[in-house]
Design a protein around this motif. Structure first.
Motif, PDB file in Angstrom:
ATOM      1  N   ALA A 140       0.832  -1.198   0.000  1.00  0.00           N
ATOM      2  CA  ALA A 140       0.000   0.000   0.000  1.00  0.00           C
ATOM      3  C   ALA A 140       0.865   1.245   0.000  1.00  0.00           C
ATOM      4  CB  ALA A 140      -0.931  -0.001   1.202  1.00  0.00           C
ATOM      5  N   LEU A 141       1.927   1.223   0.756  1.00  0.00           N
ATOM      6  CA  LEU A 141       2.838   2.363   0.793  1.00  0.00           C
ATOM      7  C   LEU A 141       3.545   2.523  -0.552  1.00  0.00           C
ATOM      8  CD1 LEU A 141       3.900   4.604   2.583  1.00  0.00           C
ATOM      9  CD2 LEU A 141       5.654   3.038   3.402  1.00  0.00           C
ATOM     10  N   ALA A 142       3.944   1.431  -1.154  1.00  0.00           N
ATOM     11  CA  ALA A 142       4.604   1.495  -2.458  1.00  0.00           C
ATOM     12  C   ALA A 142       3.678   2.075  -3.527  1.00  0.00           C
ATOM     13  CB  ALA A 142       5.084   0.111  -2.871  1.00  0.00           C
ATOM     14  N   SER A 143       2.373   1.884  -3.356  1.00  0.00           N
ATOM     15  CA  SER A 143       1.439   2.381  -4.369  1.00  0.00           C
ATOM     16  C   SER A 143       1.324   3.903  -4.370  1.00  0.00           C
ATOM     17  CB  SER A 143       0.059   1.753  -4.175  1.00  0.00           C
ATOM     18  OG  SER A 143      -0.541   2.231  -2.989  1.00  0.00           O
ATOM     19  N   VAL A 144       1.738   4.563  -3.299  1.00  0.00           N
ATOM     20  CA  VAL A 144       1.684   6.033  -3.250  1.00  0.00           C
ATOM     21  C   VAL A 144       3.076   6.661  -3.270  1.00  0.00           C
ATOM     22  CG1 VAL A 144      -0.550   6.115  -2.082  1.00  0.00           C
ATOM     23  CG2 VAL A 144       1.558   6.092  -0.728  1.00  0.00           C
ATOM     24  N   LYS A 175       7.889  -0.168   9.493  1.00  0.00           N
ATOM     25  CA  LYS A 175       8.738  -1.271   9.948  1.00  0.00           C
ATOM     26  C   LYS A 175       8.939  -1.258  11.461  1.00  0.00           C
ATOM     27  CE  LYS A 175      11.220  -1.429   5.593  1.00  0.00           C
ATOM     28  NZ  LYS A 175      12.431  -0.974   4.910  1.00  0.00           N
ATOM     29  N   ALA A 176       9.044  -0.067  12.047  1.00  0.00           N
ATOM     30  CA  ALA A 176       9.339   0.031  13.483  1.00  0.00           C
ATOM     31  C   ALA A 176       8.111  -0.144  14.365  1.00  0.00           C
ATOM     32  CB  ALA A 176       9.994   1.382  13.785  1.00  0.00           C
ATOM     33  N   ILE A 213       4.286  -0.477  13.065  1.00  0.00           N
ATOM     34  CA  ILE A 213       3.060  -1.138  12.612  1.00  0.00           C
ATOM     35  C   ILE A 213       3.256  -2.635  12.393  1.00  0.00           C
ATOM     36  CG2 ILE A 213       1.314  -1.206  10.800  1.00  0.00           C
ATOM     37  CD1 ILE A 213       1.774   1.844  10.492  1.00  0.00           C
ATOM     38  N   LEU A 214       4.251  -3.019  11.601  1.00  0.00           N
ATOM     39  CA  LEU A 214       4.427  -4.440  11.297  1.00  0.00           C
ATOM     40  C   LEU A 214       4.673  -5.306  12.530  1.00  0.00           C
ATOM     41  CD1 LEU A 214       6.384  -4.399   7.922  1.00  0.00           C
ATOM     42  CD2 LEU A 214       3.961  -4.856   8.325  1.00  0.00           C
ATOM     43  N   PRO A 215       5.476  -4.869  13.501  1.00  0.00           N
ATOM     44  CA  PRO A 215       5.674  -5.728  14.669  1.00  0.00           C
ATOM     45  C   PRO A 215       4.400  -5.979  15.480  1.00  0.00           C
ATOM     46  CG  PRO A 215       7.420  -4.104  14.559  1.00  0.00           C
ATOM     47  CD  PRO A 215       6.386  -3.722  13.527  1.00  0.00           C
ATOM     48  N   GLN A 216       3.475  -5.048  15.469  1.00  0.00           N
ATOM     49  CA  GLN A 216       2.266  -5.189  16.274  1.00  0.00           C
ATOM     50  C   GLN A 216       1.061  -5.692  15.493  1.00  0.00           C
ATOM     51  OE1 GLN A 216       2.205  -4.964  19.582  1.00  0.00           O
ATOM     52  NE2 GLN A 216       4.400  -4.741  19.298  1.00  0.00           N
ATOM     53  N   ILE A 217       0.843  -5.159  14.332  1.00  0.00           N
ATOM     54  CA  ILE A 217      -0.330  -5.546  13.541  1.00  0.00           C
ATOM     55  C   ILE A 217       0.011  -6.685  12.604  1.00  0.00           C
ATOM     56  CG2 ILE A 217      -2.002  -4.735  11.823  1.00  0.00           C
ATOM     57  CD1 ILE A 217      -2.008  -2.063  13.175  1.00  0.00           C
ATOM     58  N   GLY A 218       1.265  -6.811  12.273  1.00  0.00           N
ATOM     59  CA  GLY A 218       1.680  -7.886  11.386  1.00  0.00           C
ATOM     60  C   GLY A 218       1.377  -7.580   9.936  1.00  0.00           C
ATOM     61  N   ARG A 219       1.337  -8.590   9.172  1.00  0.00           N
ATOM     62  CA  ARG A 219       1.105  -8.430   7.736  1.00  0.00           C
ATOM     63  C   ARG A 219      -0.341  -8.795   7.385  1.00  0.00           C
ATOM     64  NH1 ARG A 219       5.784  -7.247   5.308  1.00  0.00           N
ATOM     65  NH2 ARG A 219       7.687  -7.790   6.400  1.00  0.00           N
ATOM     66  N   ARG A 220      -1.264  -8.340   8.212  1.00  0.00           N
ATOM     67  CA  ARG A 220      -2.686  -8.590   7.961  1.00  0.00           C
ATOM     68  C   ARG A 220      -3.156  -7.813   6.740  1.00  0.00           C
ATOM     69  NH1 ARG A 220      -3.458  -7.734  14.032  1.00  0.00           N
ATOM     70  NH2 ARG A 220      -3.737  -9.850  14.763  1.00  0.00           N
ATOM     71  N   LYS A 221      -4.175  -8.319   6.107  1.00  0.00           N
ATOM     72  CA  LYS A 221      -4.829  -7.567   5.052  1.00  0.00           C
ATOM     73  C   LYS A 221      -5.616  -6.447   5.720  1.00  0.00           C
ATOM     74  CE  LYS A 221      -5.281 -11.351   1.812  1.00  0.00           C
ATOM     75  NZ  LYS A 221      -6.203 -12.149   1.002  1.00  0.00           N
ATOM     76  N   GLY A 256       6.033   3.344  24.209  1.00  0.00           N
ATOM     77  CA  GLY A 256       6.781   4.528  23.816  1.00  0.00           C
ATOM     78  C   GLY A 256       7.516   4.348  22.502  1.00  0.00           C
ATOM     79  N   ARG A 257       8.524   5.191  22.302  1.00  0.00           N
ATOM     80  CA  ARG A 257       9.277   5.187  21.050  1.00  0.00           C
ATOM     81  C   ARG A 257      10.141   3.949  20.918  1.00  0.00           C
ATOM     82  NH1 ARG A 257       9.613  10.157  18.332  1.00  0.00           N
ATOM     83  NH2 ARG A 257      11.349   9.362  17.136  1.00  0.00           N
ATOM     84  N   VAL A 258      10.219   3.455  19.716  1.00  0.00           N
ATOM     85  CA  VAL A 258      11.116   2.362  19.377  1.00  0.00           C
ATOM     86  C   VAL A 258      12.321   2.933  18.652  1.00  0.00           C
ATOM     87  CG1 VAL A 258      11.386   0.271  17.993  1.00  0.00           C
ATOM     88  CG2 VAL A 258       9.273   0.668  19.237  1.00  0.00           C
ATOM     89  N   LYS A 259      12.015   3.832  17.732  1.00  0.00           N
ATOM     90  CA  LYS A 259      13.088   4.455  16.952  1.00  0.00           C
ATOM     91  C   LYS A 259      13.841   5.445  17.822  1.00  0.00           C
ATOM     92  CE  LYS A 259      11.660   6.538  13.434  1.00  0.00           C
ATOM     93  NZ  LYS A 259      11.113   7.215  12.287  1.00  0.00           N
ATOM     94  N   LYS A 260      15.122   5.527  17.583  1.00  0.00           N
ATOM     95  CA  LYS A 260      15.962   6.485  18.279  1.00  0.00           C
ATOM     96  C   LYS A 260      15.606   7.898  17.806  1.00  0.00           C
ATOM     97  CE  LYS A 260      20.720   6.671  19.701  1.00  0.00           C
ATOM     98  NZ  LYS A 260      22.061   6.167  19.477  1.00  0.00           N
TER      99      LYS A 260
END
Length: 69
Positions: free
Chosen positions: A4-8, A25-26, A28-36, A56-60
């Motif tokens: 979806a991101l690649a499409s925009v 990557k930091a 959404i994917l770890p929590q929601i996964g690769r769901r449709k 909290g924050r994952v990214k530095k």
């Protein structure tokens, strides 16, 4: 999600696309996964938001260097 991101991608500045991609990557994917998209329900989103509030924050955060300058 990545598809979806690649499409925009063509309508975004390269820096915005890179930032969105990193956040997906930091956070959404770890929590929601690769769901449709149709499988992402209100309870799934609510659990995701609770996780973000609690974990909290994952990214530095590198903004401090910019403000020190």
């Amino acid at each position: 999600m990545a598809a979806a991101l690649a499409s925009v991608k063509h309508s975004l500045k390269p820096s915005a696309y890179a930032n969105y991609s990193t956040n997906v990557k930091a956070y959404i994917l770890p929590q929601i996964g690769r769901r449709k998209l149709q499988d992402v329900t209100v309870p799934v989103l609510n659990a995701f938001y609770v996780h973000l509030l609690e974990a909290g924050r994952v990214k530095k955060d590198s903004n401090g260097r910019m403000y020190e300058y």
